[in-house]
Scaffold this active site. Sequence first.
Site, PDB file in Angstrom:
ATOM      1  N   GLY A  11       0.748  -1.316  -0.013  1.00 52.75           N
ATOM      2  CA  GLY A  11       0.037   0.197   0.088  1.00 52.75           C
ATOM      3  C   GLY A  11       0.963   1.194   0.137  1.00 52.75           C
ATOM      4  N   TYR A 101     -16.431  -7.385   5.519  1.00 52.06           N
ATOM      5  CA  TYR A 101     -15.265  -7.888   5.022  1.00 52.06           C
ATOM      6  C   TYR A 101     -14.138  -6.716   5.604  1.00 52.06           C
ATOM      7  CZ  TYR A 101     -11.231  -8.259   2.028  1.00 52.06           C
ATOM      8  OH  TYR A 101      -9.827  -8.224   1.661  1.00 52.06           O
ATOM      9  N   THR A 131      -6.669   5.457  13.192  1.00 53.59           N
ATOM     10  CA  THR A 131      -6.942   6.690  12.128  1.00 53.59           C
ATOM     11  C   THR A 131      -7.887   7.819  12.813  1.00 53.59           C
ATOM     12  OG1 THR A 131      -8.579   6.866  10.309  1.00 53.59           O
ATOM     13  CG2 THR A 131      -8.788   4.907  11.383  1.00 53.59           C
ATOM     14  N   GLU A 133     -10.343   8.847  11.704  1.00 50.82           N
ATOM     15  CA  GLU A 133     -11.776   8.350  11.330  1.00 50.82           C
ATOM     16  C   GLU A 133     -12.229   7.762  12.441  1.00 50.82           C
ATOM     17  OE1 GLU A 133     -13.697   8.783   8.415  1.00 50.82           O
ATOM     18  OE2 GLU A 133     -12.069   9.892   7.216  1.00 50.82           O
ATOM     19  N   LYS A 159     -11.879  -0.030  12.823  1.00 50.53           N
ATOM     20  CA  LYS A 159     -10.482   0.481  13.305  1.00 50.53           C
ATOM     21  C   LYS A 159     -10.587   0.785  14.965  1.00 50.53           C
ATOM     22  CE  LYS A 159      -7.664   0.821   9.756  1.00 50.53           C
ATOM     23  NZ  LYS A 159      -6.236   0.368   9.812  1.00 50.53           N
ATOM     24  N   ARG A 190      -0.827   7.480  -3.353  1.00 53.21           N
ATOM     25  CA  ARG A 190      -1.875   7.265  -2.653  1.00 53.21           C
ATOM     26  C   ARG A 190      -2.850   6.370  -3.679  1.00 53.21           C
ATOM     27  NH1 ARG A 190      -5.274   6.929   1.922  1.00 53.21           N
ATOM     28  NH2 ARG A 190      -6.277   8.827   2.313  1.00 53.21           N
TER      29      ARG A 190
HETATM   30  P1  NAP Z   1      -3.575   1.406   1.119  1.00 51.75           P
HETATM   31  O1  NAP Z   1      -2.637   2.178   0.232  1.00 51.75           O
HETATM   32  O2  NAP Z   1      -5.045   0.936   1.011  1.00 51.75           O
HETATM   33  O3  NAP Z   1      -2.994  -0.037   1.552  1.00 51.75           O
HETATM   34  C1  NAP Z   1      -3.596  -0.947   2.488  1.00 51.75           C
HETATM   35  C2  NAP Z   1      -2.682  -2.021   2.198  1.00 51.75           C
HETATM   36  O4  NAP Z   1      -3.467  -3.287   3.018  1.00 51.75           O
HETATM   37  C3  NAP Z   1      -2.307  -2.716   1.028  1.00 51.75           C
HETATM   38  O5  NAP Z   1      -1.089  -3.229   0.821  1.00 51.75           O
HETATM   39  C4  NAP Z   1      -3.277  -3.990   0.772  1.00 51.75           C
HETATM   40  O6  NAP Z   1      -2.810  -4.912  -0.197  1.00 51.75           O
HETATM   41  C5  NAP Z   1      -3.342  -4.250   2.208  1.00 51.75           C
HETATM   42  N1  NAP Z   1      -4.241  -5.382   2.530  1.00 51.75           N
HETATM   43  C6  NAP Z   1      -5.791  -5.136   2.526  1.00 51.75           C
HETATM   44  N2  NAP Z   1      -6.462  -6.205   2.940  1.00 51.75           N
HETATM   45  C7  NAP Z   1      -5.367  -7.268   3.363  1.00 51.75           C
HETATM   46  C8  NAP Z   1      -5.568  -8.278   3.766  1.00 51.75           C
HETATM   47  N3  NAP Z   1      -6.397  -9.060   4.147  1.00 51.75           N
HETATM   48  N4  NAP Z   1      -4.457  -8.902   4.221  1.00 51.75           N
HETATM   49  C9  NAP Z   1      -3.192  -8.302   3.975  1.00 51.75           C
HETATM   50  N5  NAP Z   1      -3.154  -7.258   3.582  1.00 51.75           N
HETATM   51  C10 NAP Z   1      -4.138  -6.600   3.066  1.00 51.75           C
HETATM   52  O7  NAP Z   1      -3.628   2.245   2.497  1.00 51.75           O
HETATM   53  P2  NAP Z   1      -2.680   3.253   3.108  1.00 51.75           P
HETATM   54  O8  NAP Z   1      -3.049   4.587   2.727  1.00 51.75           O
HETATM   55  O9  NAP Z   1      -1.265   2.751   2.837  1.00 51.75           O
HETATM   56  O10 NAP Z   1      -2.694   3.114   4.633  1.00 51.75           O
HETATM   57  C11 NAP Z   1      -2.038   2.332   5.514  1.00 51.75           C
HETATM   58  C12 NAP Z   1      -2.715   1.926   6.838  1.00 51.75           C
HETATM   59  O11 NAP Z   1      -3.062   3.304   7.561  1.00 51.75           O
HETATM   60  C13 NAP Z   1      -4.329   1.543   6.706  1.00 51.75           C
HETATM   61  O12 NAP Z   1      -4.563   0.470   7.872  1.00 51.75           O
HETATM   62  C14 NAP Z   1      -5.026   2.575   6.756  1.00 51.75           C
HETATM   63  O13 NAP Z   1      -6.402   2.286   7.056  1.00 51.75           O
HETATM   64  C15 NAP Z   1      -4.418   3.266   7.749  1.00 51.75           C
HETATM   65  N6  NAP Z   1      -4.681   4.718   7.522  1.00 51.75           N
HETATM   66  C16 NAP Z   1      -4.716   5.352   6.542  1.00 51.75           C
HETATM   67  C17 NAP Z   1      -4.557   6.795   6.483  1.00 51.75           C
HETATM   68  C18 NAP Z   1      -4.334   7.577   5.281  1.00 51.75           C
HETATM   69  O14 NAP Z   1      -4.786   8.630   5.090  1.00 51.75           O
HETATM   70  N7  NAP Z   1      -3.616   7.005   4.266  1.00 51.75           N
HETATM   71  C19 NAP Z   1      -4.784   7.734   7.762  1.00 51.75           C
HETATM   72  C20 NAP Z   1      -4.907   6.893   9.034  1.00 51.75           C
HETATM   73  C21 NAP Z   1      -4.914   5.564   8.848  1.00 51.75           C
HETATM   74  P3  NAP Z   1      -3.358  -4.881  -1.605  1.00 51.75           P
HETATM   75  O15 NAP Z   1      -2.179  -4.060  -2.409  1.00 51.75           O
HETATM   76  O16 NAP Z   1      -3.383  -6.153  -2.101  1.00 51.75           O
HETATM   77  O17 NAP Z   1      -4.565  -4.203  -1.681  1.00 51.75           O
END
Ligand code: NAP
Length: 346
Positions: A11, A101, A131, A133, A159, A190
């Site tokens: 991600g 899910y 987060t 959220e 979360k 992103r």
């Molecule tokens: P992202 O780009 O959507 O990345 C999510 C990651 O989780 C991807 O690598 C995805 O794999 C993986 N994933 C999803 N389902 C899974 C599963 N069942 N088993 C193993 N891996 C799985 O999100 P991000 O922006 O990098 O955010 C990273 C984390 O921080 C997340 O937990 C998000 O909720 C949290 N967060 C994000 C923000 C923000 O603004 N970005 C703010 C607060 C918290 P695939 O590549 O296969 O889809």
Amino acid sequence: MKKALITGITGQTGSYLAALLLKKNYIVYGIKRRTSSVYNTARLEELINFKEYFNKKLFILYGDVTDYSNLDSIIKKIQPDEIYNLAAQSHVQVSFEIPEYTTQVNAVGALNLLNIIKNSQKKIKFYQASTSEMFGCQNKMPLNEKSKMNPASPYGAAKLYAYNLVRNYRDSYKIFATNGILFNHESPLRGENFVTRKITIGISEIFHGVKNILEIGNFNSKRDWGHAKDYVEAIWKIMQYKKPLDLVIATNKSYSIKDFIKECFKFLKIEIRFIGKGINEKVVDKNGKTWIKINKKFIRPKDINTLLGDARLAKKIIKWKNKTSFKNLAIEMIKEDLRRTSLKLY
Ligand code: NAP
């Protein structure tokens, strides 16, 4: 050399975190889900010399946070010092469509990892990607570690379960388990269906003549937007602090989606204005061409108007401060998507 396991390594934030840990001389393990089409390490490959590290200091294994036995065998095999749980169904609007899910991945996934750590002989540190959220709809801003949680989506609710579980396992089993309560963080990496990337891709495509109009769900929501590369520094610092804790990471400034759009057009030196009201509001240029409009299908069943963080505690305790301004974040993103779109034209 420390060993770290990152879930969600493919991600946005997982990629920046892996790059940071490799720079800090960690051995980095990541789990990735199997996809039916391509290898999904493209984002990671944009940040590091993949060939140099792959299978030397960076190891990627198939895994899924909903699969306990898979996680258990991976963790037994690699014996990490630190686990960063970034895996999530991370899209708020999508969580209304697939709430069960989302709960499995975002809540039960964290439970699985915490149980494995609890049963492990080794002391493993744990980071949970919590987060803003989880705060949901609030009357009082800014939000800090003491603010009430009131999630407004299945994503936020799941979360919040994981956040509480981290606190409970920390107290009950003396696990070094931490929560980083991160406000929005964006970057050129992103996900393409998040509003900032939708905007930078959409404007770039219209600019290069490959698309006519961009449709989004909202112009007025305000968020506290930072850069993922700054936020992974905070994530690492939280894990290095002498005791486990929960910390808000934010820029302490809030801007609307409209503000983000304005920064992108300023960079392009295109004059625009917002006309119309409610779902009829749109962005037009001085020749009357419509660039962006609202499409009802992107409106969430419930939305949070404003999120504004207060990261004073992080500044005091882990000495973390935001580096990238909102304006520079928008410029970096629009510049990169203009470049990527122009490459696709040839
Ligand atoms: P992202 O780009 O959507 O990345 C999510 C990651 O989780 C991807 O690598 C995805 O794999 C993986 N994933 C999803 N389902 C899974 C599963 N069942 N088993 C193993 N891996 C799985 O999100 P991000 O922006 O990098 O955010 C990273 C984390 O921080 C997340 O937990 C998000 O909720 C949290 N967060 C994000 C923000 C923000 O603004 N970005 C703010 C607060 C918290 P695939 O590549 O296969 O889809």
